[in-house]
Design an enzyme around this catalytic site. Structure first.
Site, short mmCIF file in Angstrom:
data_model
loop_
_atom_site.label_atom_id
_atom_site.label_comp_id
_atom_site.label_asym_id
_atom_site.label_seq_id
_atom_site.Cartn_x
_atom_site.Cartn_y
_atom_site.Cartn_z
N ASP A 68 0.83 -1.21 0.00
CA ASP A 68 0.00 0.00 0.00
C ASP A 68 0.86 1.27 0.00
O ASP A 68 2.03 1.23 0.39
CB ASP A 68 -0.86 0.05 1.28
CG ASP A 68 -2.02 -0.94 1.24
OD1 ASP A 68 -2.04 -1.81 0.36
OD2 ASP A 68 -2.89 -0.83 2.13
N ASP A 69 0.23 2.36 -0.39
CA ASP A 69 0.75 3.73 -0.22
C ASP A 69 1.83 4.17 -1.21
O ASP A 69 2.37 5.25 -1.06
CB ASP A 69 1.26 3.98 1.22
CG ASP A 69 0.15 3.90 2.25
OD1 ASP A 69 -1.01 3.66 1.86
OD2 ASP A 69 0.45 4.06 3.44
N HIS B 19 -6.31 2.52 -4.04
CA HIS B 19 -6.19 2.85 -2.61
C HIS B 19 -6.61 4.32 -2.38
O HIS B 19 -6.09 4.98 -1.49
CB HIS B 19 -4.73 2.63 -2.18
CG HIS B 19 -4.50 2.57 -0.70
ND1 HIS B 19 -5.31 1.90 0.18
CD2 HIS B 19 -3.52 3.10 0.08
CE1 HIS B 19 -4.84 2.02 1.41
NE2 HIS B 19 -3.77 2.76 1.39
N HIS C 199 -5.73 9.38 -0.19
CA HIS C 199 -5.55 8.68 1.09
C HIS C 199 -6.26 9.35 2.26
O HIS C 199 -5.68 9.58 3.34
CB HIS C 199 -4.05 8.56 1.39
CG HIS C 199 -3.70 7.35 2.21
ND1 HIS C 199 -3.52 7.40 3.58
CD2 HIS C 199 -3.50 6.06 1.87
CE1 HIS C 199 -3.21 6.19 4.03
NE2 HIS C 199 -3.20 5.36 3.01
N HIS D 43 3.98 -2.04 3.07
CA HIS D 43 3.88 -0.67 2.57
C HIS D 43 5.14 -0.29 1.81
O HIS D 43 6.24 -0.64 2.24
CB HIS D 43 3.66 0.32 3.72
CG HIS D 43 2.30 0.23 4.35
ND1 HIS D 43 1.99 -0.74 5.28
CD2 HIS D 43 1.18 0.96 4.14
CE1 HIS D 43 0.71 -0.57 5.64
NE2 HIS D 43 0.20 0.44 4.96
ZN LIG Z 1 -2.63 3.36 3.00
#
Ligand SMILES: [Zn+2]
Length: 254
Positions: free
Chosen positions: A70-71, A121, A125, A215
Site C-alpha cells: 500500500d501507499d 487505494h 488517502h 507498505h
Molecule cells: Zn494506505
C-alpha cells in the site's frame, strides 16, 4: 324504519370498505417495511461483520498467498521493492495512491511491465470513516482514472486507507465494481525492531490463502525493505507460492 335500515346498510358498507382499505394498506406497509428492513439487515450483517470484505482466501489448504503493498508509488522505496520482487521472481499487488501514481507514473508502468498488479487505494488517502463527508466516490473514481491512464487497465480491488471505512464506503465501492480487500497479516508493527522480529511475527500468522499487507510509501519503510527478501525466502522454504491478488482469488473455493 326503511330510512334507518338504509342508513345502517350504508354505514355498514362504508365500514366494510374502510376496513378493507386499512387491511390492504396495512399489508402493503408491512411488506414495504419488511423488505427494506430485511435488506438493510442483510447489508449490515454482511458488512459490519466483514462478511463481504476479503481478509483471506479459502485455497483449500494450497500454500498460495498474496503479497500486497500500500501507499506507493514512492521513489524512496518502490524501486527497492520492485528489485527484490524481480530477484526473487515473485509477483505482487500494489494498492497505489492516485496522487502518487500521477506524480511517479514510471514506477507504476515498471510494476505492470514486471507482471505486478495495480489496484485502488483512493486518490489522496483520506480517512473514509470521518463524520465530515469525504466524497468517497470522487476519491475512488479519480484514482481509477489515473490507474487506467497509466496502465491501460482498470483496477478490480479497493483497499480503504488505514482500514477506515463504513457501510457507505463499502456499498459505493461494490456498486462501482470493486471487491473490498483487507489483509490477514501486516508486515509493519510498531513493536518490531529487527528483521527477525518482522519475519517471526508474520510467519506465525501466515497460512494458506493469506493476504500479506506491506507498505512501499509515505512513512519510512526501510525495515520492510530489509525484511522483505528474508520473509520471501522463509515463505518459499515453507512451500508457499506468492501470487497476485487476482490469481489468489481464482483459488477461492465454491
Ligand atoms: Zn494506505
Amino acid at each position: 324504519m326503511i330510512g334507518v335500515e338504509r342508513i345502517w346498510r350504508i354505514n355498514w358498507l362504508w365500514l366494510a370498505g374502510l376496513a378493507a382499505l386499512f387491511v390492504m394498506a396495512g399489508l402493503y406497509m408491512y411488506r414495504y417495511i419488511d423488505d427494506t428492513e430485511a435488506a438493510k439487515t442483510v447489508f449490515l450483517a454482511k458488512n459490519m461483520g466483514g462478511g463481504n470484505l476479503i481478509t483471506q482466501v479459502d485455497t483449500r489448504g494450497e500454500r498460495i498467498i498474496a503479497l500486497t503493498f500500500d501507499d506507493g508509488p514512492d521513489p524512496r522505496f518502490t524501486p527497492d521493492v520492485l528489485d527484490i520482487l524481480a530477484k526473487k521472481e515473485v509477483k505482487a499487488t500494489f494498492f497505489v495512491i492516485g496522487e502518487s501514481a500521477e506524480r511517479f507514473p514510471g514506477l507504476v508502468e515498471q510494476a505492470i511491465l514486471e507482471g505486478h498488479e495495480i489496484e485502488n487505494h483512493t486518490y489522496s488517502h483520506p480517512e473514509l470513516d470521518q463524520r465530515e463527508p469525504v466524497s468517497f466516490y470522487e476519491e475512488l473514481i479519480r484514482c481509477e482514472r489515473v490507474i487506467h491512464r497509466v496502465t491501460g487497465r482498470s483496477p478490480s480491488y479497493f483497499r480503504p486507507p488505514k482500514r477506515l471505512y463504513n457501510n457507505e464506503v463499502v456499498k459505493t465501492a461494490q456498486l462501482n465494481g470493486y471487491q473490498v480487500v483487507l489483509w490477514t497479516v501486516a508486515m509493519e508493527n510498531k513493536n518490531d525492531r529487527t528483521v527477525k522480529d518482522v519475519v517471526k511475527r508474520v510467519m506465525k500468522k501466515v497460512k494458506p490463502g493469506a493476504i500479506i499487507l506491506a507498505h512501499d510509501g509515505t512513512l519510512n519503510r526501510s525495515l520492510t525493505i530489509r525484511a522483505l527478501p528474508v520473509l520471501i525466502d522463509e515463505l518459499h522454504k515453507q512451500g508457499y507460492r506468492l501470487v497476485t491478488l487476482k490469481e489468489l482469488m481464482a483459488y477461492q473455493g465454491d
